[in-house]
Design an enzyme around this catalytic site. Structure first.
Site, PDB file in Angstrom:
ATOM      1  N   HIS A 137       0.830  -1.202   0.000  1.00 24.39           N
ATOM      2  CA  HIS A 137       0.000   0.000   0.000  1.00 24.39           C
ATOM      3  C   HIS A 137       0.868   1.256   0.000  1.00 24.39           C
ATOM      4  CE1 HIS A 137      -3.362   2.675   1.129  1.00 24.39           C
ATOM      5  NE2 HIS A 137      -2.470   3.253   1.928  1.00 24.39           N
ATOM      6  N   GLU A 138       1.905   1.269   0.813  1.00 25.45           N
ATOM      7  CA  GLU A 138       2.779   2.441   0.875  1.00 25.45           C
ATOM      8  C   GLU A 138       3.551   2.625  -0.427  1.00 25.45           C
ATOM      9  OE1 GLU A 138       2.204   4.472   3.064  1.00 25.45           O
ATOM     10  OE2 GLU A 138       1.021   3.142   4.336  1.00 25.45           O
TER      11      GLU A 138
END
Length: 225
Positions: free
Chosen positions: A99-100
């Site tokens: 996600h990051e």
């Protein structure tokens, strides 16, 4: 303080949703941070693979000593992962790390909502704090103009929360697509990562609802005789 009590009911639905969202993310994280992936990649390895494949070789990955404090810093171009995610070989760590990376990819591609959000951060940080001061001074001293200005400035925080939603949903979508297509995670593992990221996304939805509710509350207070 009794002057404001009756308007607190406006915040109640958002407060309930916020508690539910936080419990949901804690439950999902606690469950899937204990489930090891078949490939056994750590969050750091997942992030490094995804960054390199996206041509983001220059982005460094650092450990930040904060549980669930994982984030991508666009100003320094550094991906910071909590110890559990950095070293974890679990479904949760893979999903969060991916996600990051999704945010780093957005930054590279100048994803519009992210560009807008990053550009207004300094203004929102100041206006959201000043807005309350102006609002309460206006209420106490009967200066309608200050009350209105406070509401206008607080609206910036609401806009920021709303812009954050597509940024977070898009980052999760990118992450899950890569985790699946690159066979970093398999079948039920992808479903587990989806649950973790969906739960995290709900905290942003709750934050947006809270800011909207707070804005409505301020307007309701300002309209009192």
């Amino acid at each position: 303080m009794f002057y404001f009590d009756s308007t607190m009911i406006i915040l109640l639905p958002a407060i309930i949703i916020a508690f539910w969202a936080q419990n949901k993310v804690n439950s999902a994280y606690n469950k899937y941070s204990k489930v090891r992936t078949m490939n056994g990649y750590t969050g750091q390895q997942v992030a490094r693979m995804m960054l390199d494949e996206a041509g983001l070789w220059d982005i460094q990955i650092e450990v930040i000593n904060s549980k669930l404090g994982d984030h991508y810093d666009p100003s320094s171009r550094v991906l910071r992962l909590s110890p559990e995610v950095y070293s974890g070989q679990t479904i949760a760590s893979a999903g969060i790390a991916a996600h990051e990376v999704g945010h780093a990819m957005q930054h590279k591609e100048a994803y519009k909502p992210l560009v807008v959000r990053n550009s207004i951060v300094p203004v929102v940080n100041i206006s959201s704090s000043v807005s309350w001061i102006l609002f309460f001074i206006g209420i106490l001293m009967g200066f309608k103009g200050l009350v209105t200005l406070g509401i206008v400035l607080f609206s910036g925080a609401v806009i920021f929360q709303l812009i954050t939603l597509p940024v977070e949903f898009n980052a999760s979508s990118r992450a899950l697509n890569i985790l699946k297509t690159r066979n970093i995670l398999y079948n039920d593992e992808v479903n587990g990562a989806t649950k973790v990221l969906d739960a995290a996304a709900m905290t942003y939805v709750a934050a947006a609802l809270m800011s909207i509710s707070q804005l409505i509350r301020l307007i309701a207070i300002s309209n009192r005789d």
